[in-house]
Design a protein around this motif. Structure first.
Motif, PDB file in Angstrom:
ATOM      1  N   ARG A  66      -3.660   7.388 -10.146  1.00 58.31           N
ATOM      2  CA  ARG A  66      -2.394   8.126 -10.256  1.00 58.31           C
ATOM      3  C   ARG A  66      -2.056   8.808  -8.932  1.00 58.31           C
ATOM      4  O   ARG A  66      -0.881   8.905  -8.555  1.00 58.31           O
ATOM      5  CB  ARG A  66      -2.494   9.176 -11.371  1.00 58.31           C
ATOM      6  CG  ARG A  66      -2.614   8.602 -12.783  1.00 58.31           C
ATOM      7  CD  ARG A  66      -2.374   9.681 -13.821  1.00 58.31           C
ATOM      8  NE  ARG A  66      -2.576   9.176 -15.173  1.00 58.31           N
ATOM      9  CZ  ARG A  66      -3.678   9.343 -15.883  1.00 58.31           C
ATOM     10  NH1 ARG A  66      -4.702  10.025 -15.366  1.00 58.31           N
ATOM     11  NH2 ARG A  66      -3.800   8.860 -17.108  1.00 58.31           N
ATOM     12  N   ALA A  67      -3.074   9.279  -8.219  1.00 57.49           N
ATOM     13  CA  ALA A  67      -2.838   9.951  -6.941  1.00 57.49           C
ATOM     14  C   ALA A  67      -2.250   9.006  -5.904  1.00 57.49           C
ATOM     15  O   ALA A  67      -1.586   9.456  -4.960  1.00 57.49           O
ATOM     16  CB  ALA A  67      -4.144  10.554  -6.415  1.00 57.49           C
ATOM     17  N   LEU A  68      -2.478   7.705  -6.064  1.00 53.52           N
ATOM     18  CA  LEU A  68      -1.930   6.740  -5.120  1.00 53.52           C
ATOM     19  C   LEU A  68      -0.400   6.708  -5.160  1.00 53.52           C
ATOM     20  O   LEU A  68       0.226   6.199  -4.227  1.00 53.52           O
ATOM     21  CB  LEU A  68      -2.476   5.337  -5.423  1.00 53.52           C
ATOM     22  CG  LEU A  68      -3.981   5.127  -5.212  1.00 53.52           C
ATOM     23  CD1 LEU A  68      -4.383   3.717  -5.643  1.00 53.52           C
ATOM     24  CD2 LEU A  68      -4.352   5.348  -3.747  1.00 53.52           C
ATOM     25  N   GLN A  69       0.181   7.226  -6.233  1.00 54.20           N
ATOM     26  CA  GLN A  69       1.639   7.239  -6.354  1.00 54.20           C
ATOM     27  C   GLN A  69       2.268   8.500  -5.767  1.00 54.20           C
ATOM     28  O   GLN A  69       3.492   8.629  -5.747  1.00 54.20           O
ATOM     29  CB  GLN A  69       2.031   7.119  -7.832  1.00 54.20           C
ATOM     30  CG  GLN A  69       1.422   5.918  -8.538  1.00 54.20           C
ATOM     31  CD  GLN A  69       1.721   5.910 -10.026  1.00 54.20           C
ATOM     32  OE1 GLN A  69       2.872   6.062 -10.437  1.00 54.20           O
ATOM     33  NE2 GLN A  69       0.696   5.745 -10.846  1.00 54.20           N
ATOM     34  N   PRO A  84       0.542   6.028  -1.022  1.00 54.05           N
ATOM     35  CA  PRO A  84      -0.395   4.966  -0.647  1.00 54.05           C
ATOM     36  C   PRO A  84      -0.239   3.690  -1.454  1.00 54.05           C
ATOM     37  O   PRO A  84      -0.540   2.602  -0.958  1.00 54.05           O
ATOM     38  CB  PRO A  84      -1.761   5.616  -0.887  1.00 54.05           C
ATOM     39  CG  PRO A  84      -1.515   7.083  -0.772  1.00 54.05           C
ATOM     40  CD  PRO A  84      -0.136   7.298  -1.311  1.00 54.05           C
ATOM     41  N   LEU A  85       0.241   3.807  -2.708  1.00 53.11           N
ATOM     42  CA  LEU A  85       0.374   2.617  -3.540  1.00 53.11           C
ATOM     43  C   LEU A  85       1.375   1.623  -2.954  1.00 53.11           C
ATOM     44  O   LEU A  85       1.310   0.425  -3.255  1.00 53.11           O
ATOM     45  CB  LEU A  85       0.789   3.020  -4.957  1.00 53.11           C
ATOM     46  CG  LEU A  85       0.665   1.944  -6.034  1.00 53.11           C
ATOM     47  CD1 LEU A  85      -0.781   1.484  -6.184  1.00 53.11           C
ATOM     48  CD2 LEU A  85       1.176   2.463  -7.374  1.00 53.11           C
ATOM     49  N   GLU A  86       2.318   2.098  -2.136  1.00 54.02           N
ATOM     50  CA  GLU A  86       3.274   1.184  -1.519  1.00 54.02           C
ATOM     51  C   GLU A  86       2.589   0.181  -0.593  1.00 54.02           C
ATOM     52  O   GLU A  86       3.161  -0.856  -0.263  1.00 54.02           O
ATOM     53  CB  GLU A  86       4.331   1.964  -0.747  1.00 54.02           C
ATOM     54  CG  GLU A  86       5.342   2.685  -1.625  1.00 54.02           C
ATOM     55  CD  GLU A  86       6.552   3.161  -0.849  1.00 54.02           C
ATOM     56  OE1 GLU A  86       6.726   2.718   0.314  1.00 54.02           O
ATOM     57  OE2 GLU A  86       7.327   3.968  -1.410  1.00 54.02           O
ATOM     58  N   ALA A  87       1.363   0.502  -0.158  1.00 56.87           N
ATOM     59  CA  ALA A  87       0.620  -0.427   0.690  1.00 56.87           C
ATOM     60  C   ALA A  87       0.344  -1.741  -0.030  1.00 56.87           C
ATOM     61  O   ALA A  87       0.213  -2.790   0.609  1.00 56.87           O
ATOM     62  CB  ALA A  87      -0.698   0.207   1.138  1.00 56.87           C
TER      63      ALA A  87
END
Length: 534
Positions: free
Chosen positions: A310-313, A326-329
């Motif tokens: 969830r933190a990746l968002q 970071p999830l956009e990576a």
């Protein structure tokens, strides 16, 4: 041949020459070749050269020791789940080195499995580097040696036994000489990959252990010492060139051997306690070496439930590391890899077609040249992109295409090595017959070659996509902060303190591992019968 030569000239040779030239010239433009001796005489540089060489030799020997029994099992034994295990064995090879380093960090580092069970930490030691190198290169030996071993007629060895030779004597005098070219080719490739190791050493080695590639990165990105980086690049270039010349000769010997052996299937179910014990030992070693680090990686990514995912968002969760979540990576990497795969297929396919139809020293030299991006410092290539591609009509520093171009350089060798043996196996009389009937060269390729190499083309595309996803050495210089790739995002998160950043790195590594594993499982379903080294 024109397009591949132009592509490598503009996007490989030109950036490398530009950055090396800048490091070896003075402000007035005069060459300062005396810097070679000055740099190579420094004790710290000699230590880096020594460590780079001996760890590559140790990694190669350890990989052969552990992987050769696996090559025999895959070549000679037939057992349930063999196809799935073959895909699992190959997954580590196409995993980004950043993911491999992260997986072993989760296993051997602070708070890792060994630390939890016995209080033992092996990160920042040479043993962590060697084990990670074996993990990464296990498939090179199994695929290259096992592929030839499966085509050797076992009746030749049985005939030697009938004539009085012992089991070991028959193997040493009959099988081993036939396997020699494949073992030599696999050894050289493992040595090449470990000699130029970067991501694994950067994550697991710490400040005490640096290969040439890691030292080039330190000298350029951290110390801004271009003269030292240029000299180290030249040293690595010379070493890689020598390795590739030897590899080209062993590959030609291997192809000659392949025409002399029986191509039928020689695999059968294990017989007797000894063979079942060998199969069990190989399966156990594969689980401990290949699956355990990946399993620990996945477990660490879920230490906080789904919290790390969830933190990746959330862009704020990275503490200012990124300008975007970071999830956009993930999306960035998939888009870049798709474009890079298209470029690699176009350039590599044309190069393979030209090499298959021509012969001579120039062709052999160009064949070896196509492998150079696998061994020449990717750090140098990435920094060279920034130095050289900054003026019209090649001012690409602010363009998104720069990342796929760098990734395609790594994908092209895999496309060529996969398609070239298949194209060489096409009966030339089919092309001649089509030409006599009035087909143009393009139509001959479309209606004769393409249907025959379609499966190999799909395999090549899969490998190019997987290695493009994991490219790190060059991308770390040219990926923009608002468009990071997965490997770059993982490395940046690992470089930041805090459990949340560490957990997010584990989560991103797990996502990248799953994407690569899915690509490999799909490849196993469409694997060509003679798809090159693999």
């Amino acid at each position: 041949m024109v397009l591949p030569v132009a592509f490598f000239g503009v996007f490989f040779a030109y950036p490398v020459v530009a950055i090396v030239g800048r490091g070896l010239t003075a402000d007035d433009g005069a060459w300062r070749l005396g810097r070679l001796g000055d740099v190579l005489g420094r004790p710290d540089v000699l230590d880096v050269l020594w460590f780079t060489t001996w760890q590559a030799l140790a990694s190669t020997a350890l990989t052969l020791l552990i992987a050769l029994p696996g090559a025999y099992v895959f070549a000679r034994f037939d057992f349930p789940g063999k196809a799935l295990l073959r895909a699992v064995v190959t997954v580590p090879f196409v995993l980004p080195t950043v993911v491999v380093g992260t997986a072993f960090l989760a296993l051997l580092g602070r708070g890792g499995l060994l630390d939890e069970l016995w209080g033992v930490r092996l990160d920042t030691t040479v043993w962590a580097i060697l084990l990670a190198h074996v993990f990464f290169n296990y498939a090179v030996v199994v695929r290259t040696v096992g592929g030839l071993w499966s085509q050797l007629d076992p009746r030749q060895e049985e005939a030697a036994r009938v004539l009085g030779a012992s089991r070991f004597g028959a193997w040493r005098r009959v099988t081993l000489p036939a396997l020699g070219p494949a073992v030599a080719a696999a050894s050289l490739m493992v040595f090449l990959f470990t000699y130029t190791s970067f991501g694994i050493v950067q994550i697991l080695g710490g400040p005490a252990y640096r290969t040439l590639e890691a030292e080039v990165y330190r000298q350029t990105a951290q110390l801004l010492d271009l003269p030292t980086a240029a000299v180290l690049t030249l040293v690595q270039f010379a070493a890689v060139g020598a390795i590739l010349v030897l590899h080209a000769r062993t590959v030609r010997k291997r192809e000659t051997a392949l025409r002399l052996v029986d191509a039928g299937s020689t695999a059968r179910r294990p017989r007797g306690a000894g063979q079942w014990a060998l199969l069990g030992g190989v399966l156990l070693s594969a689980v401990l070496l290949l699956l355990l680090p990946l399993t620990v990686l996945v477990r660490r990514s879920f230490d906080g439930g789904l919290g790390y995912y969830r933190a990746l968002q959330d862009v704020s969760a990275s503490g200012g590391t990124f300008l975007v979540p970071p999830l956009e990576a993930v999306g960035n990497s998939l888009e870049y890899a798709a474009v890079a795969t298209g470029i690699a297929l176009l350039v590599g396919g044309l190069a393979a077609a030209a090499l298959a139809r021509r012969a001579g020293r120039f062709v052999r030299g160009f064949d070896a040249l196509l492998m150079l991006p696998l061994g020449v410092s990717a750090v140098t290539v990435g920094f060279g992109f920034l130095i050289a591609l900054d003026e019209p009509p090649l001012d690409l520093r602010s363009s998104w295409i720069l990342v796929p171009l760098a990734q395609a350089l790594v994908g092209v060798p895999f496309v060529v090595r996969t398609m070239l043996p298949v194209l060489r196996a096409v009966d030339v009389r089919l092309r001649e017959a089509a030409a006599v009937l009035g087909a143009s060269p393009w139509r001959v390729w479309r209606e004769v070659d393409l249907p025959l190499v379609g499966r190999a083309l799909a395999v090549a595309a899969g490998f190019a996509f997987a290695v493009s996803l994991g490219e790190f050495g060059a991308t770390v210089f040219i990926a923009r902060p608002d468009n990071p790739t997965l490997p770059v995002a993982v490395a940046r998160l690992l470089g930041r303190p805090g459990d949340l950043n560490y957990g997010q790195a584990m989560a991103l590594s797990t996502i990248l591992m799953v994407v690569c594993a899915v690509a490999l499982l799909l490849l196993e379903r469409i694997r060509a019968d003679r798809a090159g080294e693999w």
